[in-house]
Design a protein around this motif. Structure first.
Motif, PDB file in Angstrom:
ATOM      1  N   HIS A 178       0.828  -1.188  -0.052  1.00  0.00           N
ATOM      2  CA  HIS A 178       0.195  -0.043   0.063  1.00  0.00           C
ATOM      3  C   HIS A 178       0.948   1.208   0.077  1.00  0.00           C
ATOM      4  CE1 HIS A 178      -4.045  -1.174  -0.122  1.00  0.00           C
ATOM      5  NE2 HIS A 178      -4.012  -1.938   0.604  1.00  0.00           N
ATOM      6  N   LEU A 179       1.978   1.123   0.457  1.00  0.00           N
ATOM      7  CA  LEU A 179       2.801   2.359   0.465  1.00  0.00           C
ATOM      8  C   LEU A 179       3.239   2.543  -1.357  1.00  0.00           C
ATOM      9  CD1 LEU A 179       5.772   1.733   3.180  1.00  0.00           C
ATOM     10  CD2 LEU A 179       4.032   3.677   2.911  1.00  0.00           C
ATOM     11  N   ALA A 180       3.646   1.422  -1.879  1.00  0.00           N
ATOM     12  CA  ALA A 180       3.613   1.615  -3.450  1.00  0.00           C
ATOM     13  C   ALA A 180       2.431   1.961  -3.915  1.00  0.00           C
ATOM     14  CB  ALA A 180       4.076   0.086  -4.015  1.00  0.00           C
ATOM     15  N   LEU A 181       1.224   1.406  -3.610  1.00  0.00           N
ATOM     16  CA  LEU A 181       0.011   1.984  -4.285  1.00  0.00           C
ATOM     17  C   LEU A 181      -0.271   3.294  -3.849  1.00  0.00           C
ATOM     18  CD1 LEU A 181      -2.364   0.834  -5.803  1.00  0.00           C
ATOM     19  CD2 LEU A 181      -3.536   0.352  -3.775  1.00  0.00           C
ATOM     20  N   SER A 182       0.078   3.860  -2.965  1.00  0.00           N
ATOM     21  CA  SER A 182      -0.094   5.304  -2.537  1.00  0.00           C
ATOM     22  C   SER A 182       0.755   6.223  -3.467  1.00  0.00           C
ATOM     23  CB  SER A 182       0.365   5.397  -1.022  1.00  0.00           C
ATOM     24  OG  SER A 182      -0.531   4.816  -0.166  1.00  0.00           O
ATOM     25  N   THR A 183       2.076   5.676  -3.753  1.00  0.00           N
ATOM     26  CA  THR A 183       2.738   6.501  -4.826  1.00  0.00           C
ATOM     27  C   THR A 183       2.193   6.492  -6.124  1.00  0.00           C
ATOM     28  OG1 THR A 183       4.657   5.652  -3.565  1.00  0.00           O
ATOM     29  CG2 THR A 183       5.043   6.561  -5.820  1.00  0.00           C
ATOM     30  N   VAL A 184       1.581   5.423  -6.332  1.00  0.00           N
ATOM     31  CA  VAL A 184       0.832   5.185  -7.737  1.00  0.00           C
ATOM     32  C   VAL A 184      -0.501   6.280  -7.662  1.00  0.00           C
ATOM     33  CG1 VAL A 184      -0.803   3.855  -9.402  1.00  0.00           C
ATOM     34  CG2 VAL A 184       1.353   2.969  -8.146  1.00  0.00           C
ATOM     35  N   ILE A 185      -1.346   6.441  -6.640  1.00  0.00           N
ATOM     36  CA  ILE A 185      -2.309   7.254  -6.480  1.00  0.00           C
ATOM     37  C   ILE A 185      -2.084   8.626  -6.560  1.00  0.00           C
ATOM     38  CG2 ILE A 185      -4.170   7.986  -5.034  1.00  0.00           C
ATOM     39  CD1 ILE A 185      -4.460   5.354  -4.263  1.00  0.00           C
ATOM     40  N   GLY A 186      -0.696   9.194  -5.798  1.00  0.00           N
ATOM     41  CA  GLY A 186      -0.512  10.312  -5.414  1.00  0.00           C
ATOM     42  C   GLY A 186       0.319  10.862  -6.800  1.00  0.00           C
ATOM     43  N   ILE A 187       1.065  10.200  -7.432  1.00  0.00           N
ATOM     44  CA  ILE A 187       1.892  10.944  -8.718  1.00  0.00           C
ATOM     45  C   ILE A 187       0.827  12.061  -9.483  1.00  0.00           C
ATOM     46  CG2 ILE A 187       2.902  10.501 -10.881  1.00  0.00           C
ATOM     47  CD1 ILE A 187       4.422   8.039  -9.447  1.00  0.00           C
ATOM     48  N   PRO A 188      -0.181  11.392  -9.966  1.00  0.00           N
ATOM     49  CA  PRO A 188      -1.257  12.274 -10.806  1.00  0.00           C
ATOM     50  C   PRO A 188      -1.820  13.589 -10.120  1.00  0.00           C
ATOM     51  CG  PRO A 188      -1.882   9.998 -10.988  1.00  0.00           C
ATOM     52  CD  PRO A 188      -0.798  10.101  -9.901  1.00  0.00           C
ATOM     53  N   ILE A 189      -2.123  13.318  -8.652  1.00  0.00           N
ATOM     54  CA  ILE A 189      -2.752  14.523  -8.008  1.00  0.00           C
ATOM     55  C   ILE A 189      -1.508  15.285  -7.652  1.00  0.00           C
ATOM     56  CG2 ILE A 189      -3.635  15.302  -5.517  1.00  0.00           C
ATOM     57  CD1 ILE A 189      -4.936  12.288  -5.567  1.00  0.00           C
ATOM     58  N   ILE A 190      -0.450  15.079  -7.315  1.00  0.00           N
ATOM     59  CA  ILE A 190       0.620  15.928  -6.972  1.00  0.00           C
ATOM     60  C   ILE A 190       1.265  16.778  -8.116  1.00  0.00           C
ATOM     61  CG2 ILE A 190       3.203  15.956  -5.935  1.00  0.00           C
ATOM     62  CD1 ILE A 190       2.248  13.920  -3.767  1.00  0.00           C
ATOM     63  N   GLY A 191       1.423  15.699  -8.981  1.00  0.00           N
ATOM     64  CA  GLY A 191       1.985  16.030 -10.433  1.00  0.00           C
ATOM     65  C   GLY A 191       1.302  17.404 -10.734  1.00  0.00           C
ATOM     66  N   SER A 192      -0.151  17.405 -10.955  1.00  0.00           N
ATOM     67  CA  SER A 192      -0.976  18.349 -11.668  1.00  0.00           C
ATOM     68  C   SER A 192      -1.079  19.412 -10.786  1.00  0.00           C
ATOM     69  CB  SER A 192      -2.397  17.666 -11.830  1.00  0.00           C
ATOM     70  OG  SER A 192      -3.012  17.243 -10.667  1.00  0.00           O
ATOM     71  N   HIS A 193      -1.050  19.424  -9.420  1.00  0.00           N
ATOM     72  CA  HIS A 193      -0.826  20.249  -8.607  1.00  0.00           C
ATOM     73  C   HIS A 193       0.307  21.308  -8.778  1.00  0.00           C
ATOM     74  CE1 HIS A 193      -2.539  22.687  -5.043  1.00  0.00           C
ATOM     75  NE2 HIS A 193      -1.062  22.937  -4.884  1.00  0.00           N
ATOM     76  N   MET A 194       1.455  20.632  -8.985  1.00  0.00           N
ATOM     77  CA  MET A 194       2.836  21.192  -8.996  1.00  0.00           C
ATOM     78  C   MET A 194       2.835  21.904 -10.279  1.00  0.00           C
ATOM     79  SD  MET A 194       5.456  18.460  -7.326  1.00  0.00           S
ATOM     80  CE  MET A 194       6.766  19.583  -7.528  1.00  0.00           C
ATOM     81  N   MET A 195       2.051  21.516 -11.371  1.00  0.00           N
ATOM     82  CA  MET A 195       1.933  22.244 -12.710  1.00  0.00           C
ATOM     83  C   MET A 195       0.847  23.391 -12.576  1.00  0.00           C
ATOM     84  SD  MET A 195       1.945  18.975 -15.175  1.00  0.00           S
ATOM     85  CE  MET A 195       3.093  17.698 -15.322  1.00  0.00           C
ATOM     86  N   GLY A 196       0.412  23.811 -11.424  1.00  0.00           N
ATOM     87  CA  GLY A 196      -0.514  24.630 -11.462  1.00  0.00           C
ATOM     88  C   GLY A 196      -1.910  24.602 -11.751  1.00  0.00           C
ATOM     89  N   TYR A 197      -2.203  23.338 -12.231  1.00  0.00           N
ATOM     90  CA  TYR A 197      -3.490  22.890 -12.498  1.00  0.00           C
ATOM     91  C   TYR A 197      -4.424  22.183 -11.574  1.00  0.00           C
ATOM     92  CZ  TYR A 197      -1.436  23.905 -16.911  1.00  0.00           C
ATOM     93  OH  TYR A 197      -0.479  24.448 -18.055  1.00  0.00           O
ATOM     94  N   GLY A 198      -4.224  22.297 -10.248  1.00  0.00           N
ATOM     95  CA  GLY A 198      -4.926  21.657  -9.051  1.00  0.00           C
ATOM     96  C   GLY A 198      -6.187  22.080  -8.948  1.00  0.00           C
ATOM     97  N   SER A 199      -7.320  21.322  -8.315  1.00  0.00           N
ATOM     98  CA  SER A 199      -8.532  21.768  -8.194  1.00  0.00           C
ATOM     99  C   SER A 199      -9.155  20.676  -6.997  1.00  0.00           C
ATOM    100  CB  SER A 199      -9.521  21.686  -9.458  1.00  0.00           C
ATOM    101  OG  SER A 199      -9.655  20.351  -9.744  1.00  0.00           O
ATOM    102  N   ARG A 200     -10.057  21.253  -6.313  1.00  0.00           N
ATOM    103  CA  ARG A 200     -10.613  20.305  -5.320  1.00  0.00           C
ATOM    104  C   ARG A 200     -11.525  19.232  -5.847  1.00  0.00           C
ATOM    105  NH1 ARG A 200     -12.011  24.089   0.055  1.00  0.00           N
ATOM    106  NH2 ARG A 200     -10.249  25.429  -0.110  1.00  0.00           N
ATOM    107  N   SER A 201     -12.265  19.484  -6.905  1.00  0.00           N
ATOM    108  CA  SER A 201     -12.809  18.307  -7.364  1.00  0.00           C
ATOM    109  C   SER A 201     -11.761  17.033  -7.702  1.00  0.00           C
ATOM    110  CB  SER A 201     -13.483  18.892  -8.735  1.00  0.00           C
ATOM    111  OG  SER A 201     -12.841  19.453  -9.747  1.00  0.00           O
ATOM    112  N   MET A 202     -10.819  17.619  -8.325  1.00  0.00           N
ATOM    113  CA  MET A 202      -9.750  16.585  -8.638  1.00  0.00           C
ATOM    114  C   MET A 202      -9.016  15.889  -7.537  1.00  0.00           C
ATOM    115  SD  MET A 202      -5.858  17.254 -10.038  1.00  0.00           S
ATOM    116  CE  MET A 202      -5.499  17.982  -8.415  1.00  0.00           C
TER     117      MET A 202
END
Length: 516
Positions: A178-202
């Protein structure tokens, strides 16, 4: 010796593990009471997301256990045993883990969830791209690694130990996985936020969609319509199905993908039976293709609180002896409304399905609650439901149907004799607890016995034993002071066997009797 990071850090805490949510709740309450608002609301958002994820899994659990809806769509015909339920008891560990990871991330970088818009179209495109381009292939290769040697035996074998897939099976894994799975889940969320495209719905939507698809794949119920793939064939490579993922658990060298079979096709690990099996299961949906059980138990709900212990409500409670818990009062109004709906329009339905000693047994339920059995105007309707269940069992070829306590109430239907007399040509045997007990007792009496001393002779159990023994030409000494009840039972036997009944009023009559 267990591998490092295979056990959960809070494994020995039991139910007290939920206290780890305490700091988040404390922060929310402190902000509200001291500042009069939810200014630092990231703790509140994390808690809401955790609750939503738990509710999502619970809804999937309810759906797959409603066999009266899903029976003809089940992939594996086996039932869930207590051993599997025990293994998957702490399925929600991953929600707590990811809540702690998210809280640490937000504490280090508070603006992560603050001051972001509700919706961002570019963010939707970005998170979809990151998921397909990074998360899917990353999960695929990590998953394949966990199927090799040491990693499988020490970690991934736990996930594959469940014999029948269930939404909780998808969440049942070791801490390292689940540590590995958390990384899989976290990459799209953190990545899009760091690019400045984050949103609460996401932030809300991505984990919930991720969990929804994981539950879908582990549901053991084929719900993806075949027409969807026939109309849009390319979707076969973009969305897996419960059938597709079930093959990974029967043939572990295939179908490693997260949600997209495209990556199995690219790296040549797709099971060739995937589409054909999905087509067969979808075509058979709605058809009664189950194995006919030998035995059916016709149960009934005792009261509103006990109804919330049904398998399709909360599986963990259903596996434990009945006990009223105060927090279940929250669900009491909903259960009461369901009771009224069942009362207005309902029929006997299948509520559980299990294998016992290699033979198939089922439990059906009459949709009536305990107190309804004592309403005079409800008598006819209840008997109608019981009769329909008996006739249905007879049509299916069931060998034995057993009536639960109130379903065989003497005042209701004479212990089931009402239906046997009305339908003399029934092939199914209609029994209940008393007749089964009588059968066990009679089986213990040697064949060469000529005389039996019977206490409780005029009870339901005693009556059944006496009538049967008389037909075996066994002399029955019936201990009873009621001549009227004795004679009533004696007259139920054919005339040629009535001489085998003997009324006695004292225990001394048993002195010369070898069987008591």
């Amino acid at each position: 010796m267990v591998g490092p990071l295979s056990a959960w850090p809070w494994e020995n805490l039991g139910i007290y593990k939920y206290l780890l949510y305490g700091p988040l709740l404390g922060k929310v309450l402190y902000t509200r009471t001291q500042e009069g608002s939810f200014k630092d609301d990231w703790c509140l958002h994390i808690l809401i997301i955790c609750i939503a994820r738990a509710v999502l899994h619970q809804l999937w659990n309810s759906f797959v256990n409603m066999l009266f809806l899903t029976r003809t769509r089940r992939i594996s015909r086996r039932g869930y045993d207590f051993k599997q339920i025990d293994k998957e008891w702490d399925w929600d560990n991953f929600i707590l883990l990811q809540a702690l990871i998210a809280s640490i991330s937000c504490y280090i970088y508070p603006p992560f969830i603050e001051n972001v818009p509700l919706w961002n179209t570019k963010g939707f495109i970005t998170i979809l791209t990151l998921h397909v381009g990074i998360s899917e292939p990353l999960y695929y290769w990590v998953h394949r690694c966990f199927h090799k040697g040491y990693l499988f035996t020490q970690y991934h074998s736990t996930h594959h130990s469940s014999p029948v897939l269930h939404p909780y099976t998808g969440a049942n894994a070791t801490f390292l996985e689940h540590l590995a799975l958390s990384t899989v889940i976290g990459i799209p969320i953190i990545g899009s936020h760091m690019m400045g495209y984050g949103s609460r719905s996401m932030i809300y939507g991505y984990p919930l969609v991720f969990d929804f698809l994981r539950c879908l794949g582990h549901s053991n119920v084929e719900v993806v319509p075949l027409q969807l793939f026939e109309t849009l064939p390319f979707l076969r490579y973009l969305l897996y199905t419960p059938t597709y993922h079930s093959l990974h658990h029967t043939d572990m060298g295939t179908n490693f993908c997260l949600f997209m079979p495209l990556f199995d096709a690219i790296w040549k690990t797709r099971n060739n039976k995937s589409w054909e099996l999905h087509k067969k299961l979808s075509s058979d949906a709605g058809k009664d293709r189950r194995t006919i059980p030998d035995f059916v138990f016709l149960a009934h709900v005792v009261d509103v609180s006990s109804s919330m212990h049904a398998p399709f409500v909360i599986r963990s409670f259903a596996s434990l002896p009945y006990q009223m818990r105060l927090f279940l009062l929250v669900g009491w109004p909903s259960a009461f409304i369901v009771m009224l709906m069942m009362w207005v329009w309902s029929k006997a339905f299948l509520v559980s399905f299990y294998n016992l000693r290699g033979r198939l047994h089922e439990t059906w339920s009459v949709p009536r609650f305990g107190f309804q059995y004592f309403l005079p105007f409800a008598k006819e309707g209840i008997n109608k439901h019981i009769e329909q269940a008996i006739l249905r069992a007879d049509r299916l070829g069931v060998k034995v149907i057993s009536l639960a306590a109130l379903n065989k109430n003497e005042a209701l239907n004479g212990g089931g004799t009402l239906f046997v007399n009305k339908h003399p040509n029934l092939r199914v045997r209609v029994v209940h607890g008393n007749t089964l007990t009588a059968a066990v007792i009679l089986n213990e009496i040697p064949e060469d016995v000529k005389e039996v001393f019977l206490t409780g002779a005029t009870s339901k159990l005693g009556r059944a034993i006496a009538l049967y023994l008389s037909q075996r030409r066994v002399r029955v000494l019936m201990l009873t002071s009621s001549t009227e009840r004795f004679e009533k039972i004696q007259k139920e036997a054919p005339l040629e066997y009535q001489s085998y009944f003997v009324q006695v009023t004292k225990y001394q009559a048993a002195r010369s009797c070898k069987v008591l």
